[in-house]
Design an enzyme around this catalytic site. Structure first.
Site, PDB file in Angstrom:
ATOM      1  N   HIS A  47      -2.084   6.649   3.809  1.00 57.77           N
ATOM      2  CA  HIS A  47      -0.667   6.546   4.167  1.00 57.77           C
ATOM      3  C   HIS A  47       0.080   7.782   3.653  1.00 57.77           C
ATOM      4  O   HIS A  47      -0.044   8.151   2.485  1.00 57.77           O
ATOM      5  CB  HIS A  47      -0.034   5.322   3.498  1.00 57.77           C
ATOM      6  CG  HIS A  47      -0.461   4.006   4.090  1.00 57.77           C
ATOM      7  ND1 HIS A  47      -1.240   3.880   5.219  1.00 57.77           N
ATOM      8  CD2 HIS A  47      -0.179   2.730   3.691  1.00 57.77           C
ATOM      9  CE1 HIS A  47      -1.422   2.596   5.494  1.00 57.77           C
ATOM     10  NE2 HIS A  47      -0.806   1.879   4.577  1.00 57.77           N
ATOM     11  N   CYS A 100       0.804  -1.229   0.000  1.00 56.37           N
ATOM     12  CA  CYS A 100       0.000   0.000   0.000  1.00 56.37           C
ATOM     13  C   CYS A 100       0.840   1.284   0.000  1.00 56.37           C
ATOM     14  O   CYS A 100       0.399   2.317  -0.499  1.00 56.37           O
ATOM     15  CB  CYS A 100      -0.968  -0.014   1.179  1.00 56.37           C
ATOM     16  SG  CYS A 100      -0.298  -0.728   2.667  1.00 56.37           S
TER      17      CYS A 100
HETATM   18  N1  LIG Z   1      -5.329  -3.105   4.521  1.00 54.80           N
HETATM   19  C1  LIG Z   1      -4.557  -2.514   3.608  1.00 54.80           C
HETATM   20  O1  LIG Z   1      -4.437  -1.274   3.552  1.00 54.80           O
HETATM   21  C2  LIG Z   1      -3.820  -3.332   2.585  1.00 54.80           C
HETATM   22  C3  LIG Z   1      -3.213  -2.652   1.543  1.00 54.80           C
HETATM   23  C4  LIG Z   1      -2.512  -3.376   0.575  1.00 54.80           C
HETATM   24  C5  LIG Z   1      -2.433  -4.736   0.672  1.00 54.80           C
HETATM   25  N2  LIG Z   1      -3.027  -5.388   1.713  1.00 54.80           N
HETATM   26  C6  LIG Z   1      -2.906  -6.844   1.740  1.00 54.80           C
HETATM   27  O2  LIG Z   1      -4.184  -7.414   1.453  1.00 54.80           O
HETATM   28  C7  LIG Z   1      -4.329  -8.643   2.158  1.00 54.80           C
HETATM   29  C8  LIG Z   1      -5.603  -8.597   3.003  1.00 54.80           C
HETATM   30  O3  LIG Z   1      -5.478  -7.541   3.951  1.00 54.80           O
HETATM   31  P1  LIG Z   1      -6.674  -7.078   4.886  1.00 54.80           P
HETATM   32  O4  LIG Z   1      -6.201  -5.807   5.483  1.00 54.80           O
HETATM   33  O5  LIG Z   1      -7.960  -7.114   4.171  1.00 54.80           O
HETATM   34  O6  LIG Z   1      -6.668  -8.251   6.011  1.00 54.80           O
HETATM   35  P2  LIG Z   1      -7.850  -8.693   7.002  1.00 54.80           P
HETATM   36  O7  LIG Z   1      -8.740  -7.547   7.302  1.00 54.80           O
HETATM   37  O8  LIG Z   1      -7.158  -9.361   8.148  1.00 54.80           O
HETATM   38  O9  LIG Z   1      -8.677  -9.796   6.165  1.00 54.80           O
HETATM   39  C9  LIG Z   1      -8.165 -11.078   5.893  1.00 54.80           C
HETATM   40  C10 LIG Z   1      -9.174 -11.851   5.061  1.00 54.80           C
HETATM   41  O10 LIG Z   1      -8.621 -13.145   4.777  1.00 54.80           O
HETATM   42  C11 LIG Z   1      -9.561 -14.143   5.172  1.00 54.80           C
HETATM   43  N3  LIG Z   1      -8.882 -15.376   5.549  1.00 54.80           N
HETATM   44  C12 LIG Z   1      -8.103 -15.616   6.647  1.00 54.80           C
HETATM   45  N4  LIG Z   1      -7.667 -16.904   6.615  1.00 54.80           N
HETATM   46  C13 LIG Z   1      -8.193 -17.473   5.498  1.00 54.80           C
HETATM   47  C14 LIG Z   1      -8.123 -18.751   4.916  1.00 54.80           C
HETATM   48  N5  LIG Z   1      -7.413 -19.752   5.471  1.00 54.80           N
HETATM   49  N6  LIG Z   1      -8.791 -18.992   3.759  1.00 54.80           N
HETATM   50  C15 LIG Z   1      -9.510 -18.003   3.151  1.00 54.80           C
HETATM   51  N7  LIG Z   1      -9.627 -16.759   3.665  1.00 54.80           N
HETATM   52  C16 LIG Z   1      -8.956 -16.502   4.816  1.00 54.80           C
HETATM   53  C17 LIG Z   1     -10.322 -13.519   6.317  1.00 54.80           C
HETATM   54  O11 LIG Z   1     -11.555 -14.228   6.470  1.00 54.80           O
HETATM   55  P3  LIG Z   1     -12.303 -14.413   7.907  1.00 54.80           P
HETATM   56  O12 LIG Z   1     -13.097 -13.163   8.139  1.00 54.80           O
HETATM   57  O13 LIG Z   1     -13.161 -15.603   7.665  1.00 54.80           O
HETATM   58  O14 LIG Z   1     -11.229 -14.637   8.935  1.00 54.80           O
HETATM   59  C18 LIG Z   1     -10.506 -12.109   5.763  1.00 54.80           C
HETATM   60  O15 LIG Z   1     -11.535 -12.127   4.806  1.00 54.80           O
HETATM   61  C19 LIG Z   1      -3.035  -8.817   2.973  1.00 54.80           C
HETATM   62  O16 LIG Z   1      -2.113  -9.591   2.230  1.00 54.80           O
HETATM   63  C20 LIG Z   1      -2.516  -7.397   3.100  1.00 54.80           C
HETATM   64  O17 LIG Z   1      -1.121  -7.345   3.295  1.00 54.80           O
HETATM   65  C21 LIG Z   1      -3.727  -4.718   2.663  1.00 54.80           C
END
Ligand SMILES: NC(=O)c1ccc[n+]([C@@H]2O[C@H](COP(=O)([O-])OP(=O)(O)OC[C@H]3O[C@@H](n4cnc5c(N)ncnc54)[C@H](OP(=O)(O)O)[C@@H]3O)[C@@H](O)[C@H]2O)c1
Length: 367
Positions: free
Chosen positions: A246, A153
Site C-alpha cells: 500500500h 493495513c
Molecule cells: N488482506 C490484508 O491486507 C489485510 C490487512 C490488514 C487487515 N486485514 C483484515 O484481516 C482480516 C482477514 O482478511 P483476509 O484478507 O485474510 O480475508 P479473506 O482472504 O477473505 O479470508 C477470510 C478468512 O476468514 C474465514 N472465515 C470466513 N467466515 C468464517 C467463519 N464464519 N468462521 C471462521 N472463519 C471464517 C475464511 O475461511 P474459508 O476459507 O473457510 O471461507 C478465511 O480463512 C479482515 O478483517 C481484514 O480486514 C486484512
C-alpha cells in the site's frame, strides 16, 4: 527453547496464509491449530486453502485438519492459548470474544474491537504502552484471556512514519491519499474486471478506519484510557491494480517548524525496539529512500523482511509544511507480521502466560 503452540482463526484467507508463512520458521511460535469457516472445517488444510503465496505450502501444514471455529479442546490436542485471528469484522465480532473468554490471548487483525475502549490497538514501535489496557478487560479478569488488535493495513505504515514526527515536532493536521493493493481485499477480493487497468476510488469504511485508528495509535495512554491525538486528519482511499504493497501520499502540518534535516533525522533515529531482540522487529522501522522515484510497491515492499515502512520524496508542501510518500507491505507489516510482532512483545511482557481454565460457552458477552 520450546516453541509456544499457537492457533490461527481464518487460516485459509490471505492474512491466514501469511501467518502460516511467517510462523513456519519462527523461533518462539509453532502452528498447532487451524480453523476457518464451516465450509473448510474437517478438510485437510491443503484441500481447503487456495495457497497464493510464493513460497511452498509446508507439507505438515497441508496435512493438518481444519478445525471448527469454536474454542474447544480437540480430540487430537489442546486448543492453543495464543490465537492469531484473521477474520472479517462481522465474523470476528461474533467469534473472538468466545476465545478470549475461554482464556486465549487473541491477537487480532480485524477492525471489530480496534476502537473499543479497553482493547489495545497497537504497533509496538509506536504505542506498546497501550498494551496495559488489556488488564482492564473483563475476559482477562475472569479467564486470563484477552483481545489485542493491530490496525488497518494503511494505518500501520503511516503511523510508523508519523510517530517520530509527532514525538519531536507534534502534528497539527494531515492529508493522506492512499493507493491500496488488491490483496488488501482478501481472496478472491476485487473482481479482475473491476480492477485491471483501473483505479477504484472507494474502499468501504476505509477512510473512517484510517482517520480514527491513527488518532488512537498516536493517542496518549493516561493509565486508564487512551486520549486521542489532537490533530485534524483527512484521508482518501483508493484501490489500485497492484498485487501487494500500500502506497500513501501524505501532506503534513507540524506544530513546530522542522527543517528537512530534522525530519530525516527523526526517521533515521527512530529505533524504539532496538536491543529487545524481537524476531520480527525490523532493524530500521522507517527507511528513507532519497531516489526521486521511490518508494515503489514492487521494489520496496520487502524492506525489513516486509516489516519496514519506506518513506521517500520528502519535499516542501505549498498547502501544509511537508509532503512525502509512504509504502508498506499490507499483508506482512499491515497484517500478519504486525500481529506476530505484537505477540512477541506480549511474550516479552509475560502476558502470553495466560492461565486458561475450561472451555466456555460460545455465546459469551463481550467485555
Ligand atoms: N488482506 C490484508 O491486507 C489485510 C490487512 C490488514 C487487515 N486485514 C483484515 O484481516 C482480516 C482477514 O482478511 P483476509 O484478507 O485474510 O480475508 P479473506 O482472504 O477473505 O479470508 C477470510 C478468512 O476468514 C474465514 N472465515 C470466513 N467466515 C468464517 C467463519 N464464519 N468462521 C471462521 N472463519 C471464517 C475464511 O475461511 P474459508 O476459507 O473457510 O471461507 C478465511 O480463512 C479482515 O478483517 C481484514 O480486514 C486484512
Amino acid at each position: 527453547m520450546e516453541r509456544r503452540k499457537v492457533g490461527i482463526l481464518g487460516a485459509t484467507g490471505m492474512v491466514g496464509q501469511r501467518f502460516i508463512q511467517l510462523l513456519e520458521k519462527h523461533p518462539w511460535f509453532e502452528v498447532a491449530w487451524l480453523a476457518a469457516s464451516d465450509r473448510s472445517a474437517g478438510k485437510a488444510y491443503g484441500e481447503a486453502c487456495k495457497w497464493k503465496l510464493d513460497t511452498p505450502l509446508p507439507k505438515h501444514i497441508a496435512a493438518m485438519r481444519v478445525m471448527p471455529n469454536v474454542p474447544e479442546e480437540t480430540p487430537t490436542g489442546e486448543l492453543p492459548k495464543i490465537i492469531f485471528a484473521a477474520l472479517d469484522a462481522d465474523v470476528a465480532r461474533e467469534l473472538e470474544p468466545g476465545f478470549a473468554a475461554a482464556g486465549c490471548a487473541v491477537v487480532s487483525n480485524s477492525s471489530a474491537f480496534r476502537m473499543a475502549e479497553d482493547v489495545p490497538l497497537v504497533v509496538p514501535e509506536v504505542n506498546a504502552d497501550h498494551l496495559e489496557l488489556l488488564e482492564r478487560q473483563s475476559w482477562r479478569r475472569r479467564s486470563g484471556g484477552y483481545i489485542v488488535t493491530n490496525p488497518n493495513c494503511c494505518a500501520i505504515g503511516l503511523v510508523l512514519a508519523l510517530k517520530p514526527l509527532e514525538e519531536r515536532f507534534g502534528i497539527e493536521s494531515l492529508f493522506v491519499s492512499t493507493m491500496q493493493a488488491v490483496s488488501g481485499a482478501g481472496y478472491p477480493g476485487v473482481a479482475s474486471l473491476d480492477i485491471l487497468g483501473n483505479v477504484v476510488p472507494y474502499i468501504r469504511n476505509e477512510e473512517e478506519k484510517l482517520q480514527e485508528e491513527v488518532g488512537k495509535l498516536l493517542g496518549r495512554y493516561t493509565g486508564a484510557e487512551v486520549e486521542m491525538l489532537d490533530a485534524k486528519l483527512s484521508a482518501h482511499c483508493n484501490r489500485v491494480a497492484v498485487e501487494d504493497g500500500h502506497m500513501e501520499c501524505v501532506s503534513i502540518k507540524l506544530r513546530r517548524r522542522a527543517t528537512r534535516e530534522e525530519v530525516l533525522a527523526a526517521w533515521s533515529e527512530f529505533r524504539p525496539l532496538a536491543g529487545q531482540r524481537l524476531p520480527s522487529a525490523p532493524e530500521q522501522p522507517v527507511e528513507f529512500d532519497a531516489s526521486v522515484d521511490r518508494p515503489q510497491p514492487r521494489l520496496d515492499r520487502m524492506r525489513g523482511h516486509g516489516m519496514a515502512s519506506t518513506v521517500g520524496r520528502l519535499r516542501e508542501c505549498n498547502l501544509l509544511d511537508w509532503k512525502f510518500v509512504v509504502l508498506s507491505h499490507n499483508t506482512i507489516r499491515g497484517a500478519a507480521g504486525a500481529a506476530v510482532l505484537n505477540a512477541e512483545v506480549l511474550a516479552r511482557l509475560g502476558k502470553l502466560d495466560v492461565k486458561r481454565t475450561v472451555a466456555m460457552p460460545r455465546d459469551v458477552v463481550p467485555a
